[in-house]
Design a protein around this motif. Structure first.
Motif, PDB file in Angstrom:
ATOM      1  N   GLN A  11       1.938 -34.225  39.152  1.00 36.44           N
ATOM      2  CA  GLN A  11       2.651 -32.990  38.822  1.00 36.44           C
ATOM      3  C   GLN A  11       3.075 -32.995  37.355  1.00 36.44           C
ATOM      4  O   GLN A  11       2.927 -31.986  36.661  1.00 36.44           O
ATOM      5  N   ALA A  12       3.602 -34.115  36.877  1.00 40.96           N
ATOM      6  CA  ALA A  12       4.054 -34.201  35.477  1.00 40.96           C
ATOM      7  C   ALA A  12       2.905 -33.944  34.513  1.00 40.96           C
ATOM      8  O   ALA A  12       3.059 -33.215  33.532  1.00 40.96           O
ATOM      9  N   THR A  70      11.215 -28.258  39.679  1.00 45.72           N
ATOM     10  CA  THR A  70      10.077 -27.672  40.377  1.00 45.72           C
ATOM     11  C   THR A  70       9.585 -28.593  41.491  1.00 45.72           C
ATOM     12  O   THR A  70       9.504 -29.803  41.313  1.00 45.72           O
ATOM     13  N   TYR A  81      10.344 -29.228  34.912  1.00 44.51           N
ATOM     14  CA  TYR A  81       9.549 -30.112  35.781  1.00 44.51           C
ATOM     15  C   TYR A  81      10.428 -30.710  36.880  1.00 44.51           C
ATOM     16  O   TYR A  81      10.063 -30.717  38.054  1.00 44.51           O
ATOM     17  N   TRP A 138       7.901 -35.299  26.400  1.00 46.56           N
ATOM     18  CA  TRP A 138       7.965 -33.857  26.623  1.00 46.56           C
ATOM     19  C   TRP A 138       8.204 -33.143  25.304  1.00 46.56           C
ATOM     20  O   TRP A 138       8.750 -33.714  24.364  1.00 46.56           O
ATOM     21  N   ALA A 144       4.551 -31.188  29.005  1.00 41.52           N
ATOM     22  CA  ALA A 144       4.303 -32.624  29.119  1.00 41.52           C
ATOM     23  C   ALA A 144       3.373 -33.079  27.999  1.00 41.52           C
ATOM     24  O   ALA A 144       2.379 -32.420  27.701  1.00 41.52           O
ATOM     25  N   ALA A 172      11.534 -28.278  28.956  1.00 49.57           N
ATOM     26  CA  ALA A 172      10.304 -28.564  29.700  1.00 49.57           C
ATOM     27  C   ALA A 172      10.522 -29.677  30.724  1.00 49.57           C
ATOM     28  O   ALA A 172      10.067 -29.577  31.871  1.00 49.57           O
ATOM     29  N   ARG A 202       0.462 -32.094  34.804  1.00 47.41           N
ATOM     30  CA  ARG A 202       0.064 -30.677  34.823  1.00 47.41           C
ATOM     31  C   ARG A 202       1.191 -29.737  34.422  1.00 47.41           C
ATOM     32  O   ARG A 202       1.001 -28.526  34.396  1.00 47.41           O
ATOM     33  N   SER A 203       2.360 -30.280  34.137  1.00 43.30           N
ATOM     34  CA  SER A 203       3.527 -29.443  33.852  1.00 43.30           C
ATOM     35  C   SER A 203       3.548 -28.969  32.407  1.00 43.30           C
ATOM     36  O   SER A 203       3.212 -29.730  31.493  1.00 43.30           O
ATOM     37  N   PRO A 204       3.963 -27.727  32.188  1.00 45.22           N
ATOM     38  CA  PRO A 204       4.087 -27.211  30.822  1.00 45.22           C
ATOM     39  C   PRO A 204       5.064 -28.076  30.017  1.00 45.22           C
ATOM     40  O   PRO A 204       6.131 -28.438  30.508  1.00 45.22           O
ATOM     41  N   HIS A 233       8.690 -32.181  42.871  1.00 47.65           N
ATOM     42  CA  HIS A 233       9.667 -33.119  42.313  1.00 47.65           C
ATOM     43  C   HIS A 233      11.061 -32.916  42.897  1.00 47.65           C
ATOM     44  O   HIS A 233      11.698 -33.868  43.366  1.00 47.65           O
TER      45      HIS A 233
END
Length: 137
Positions: free
Chosen positions: A45-46, A84, A81, A72, A52, A77, A48-50, A87
């Motif tokens: 997930q991290a 969301t 994460y 980050w 990162a 940001a 793919r997170s905006p 997480h």
């Protein structure tokens, strides 16, 4: 075991990155297999997170100890994460399993972040910061 540093190309990257290191010590090592599965989901997930810029994971499952290292674009940001799912949901589930958790944050130039899989120097710094008592402002 270690999942090597995975650099992520982020748009709108400023000159400074926020780095976060964490260490989780489980109250019982028998929870390690499930904790590791959750850790891998959150690592994915991290990545793919905006916002990162990079992420890595280390684990000593037999000792019940897990570390994360991530960079980050900014706190906004990172906190997005953290809130969301999955997480947010996973952290609520695993929080009771931990005997101790430590988090450290610092800034560094984006250009100094690892570009390849070897983040040993950054891990060394993270280890030193995690070992120190937290400084209060």
């Amino acid at each position: 075991m270690e999942i090597p540093w995975s650099a992520v190309e982020a748009r709108d990257t400023g000159p400074v990155a926020l780095v976060m290191a964490s260490r989780f010590q489980l109250s019982n090592a028998w929870r390690s297999p499930v904790f590791l599965v959750h850790s891998l989901r959150l690592w994915r997930q991290a990545r793919r997170s905006p916002g990162a810029l990079g992420v890595s994971l280390r684990a000593e499952p037999l000792r019940g100890t897990f570390w994360t290292l991530s960079a980050w674009t900014d706190r906004k940001a990172l906190y997005a994460y953290a809130r969301t799912d999955p997480h947010g949901r996973i952290m609520k589930k695993i929080r009771p399993w931990t005997r101790d958790s430590v988090f450290r944050f610092w800034e560094m130039p984006v250009e100094d972040l690892p570009r390849r899989r070897d983040a040993s120097a950054l891990w060394d710094e993270a280890g030193e910061r995690l070992a120190r008592p937290e400084e209060r402002a």
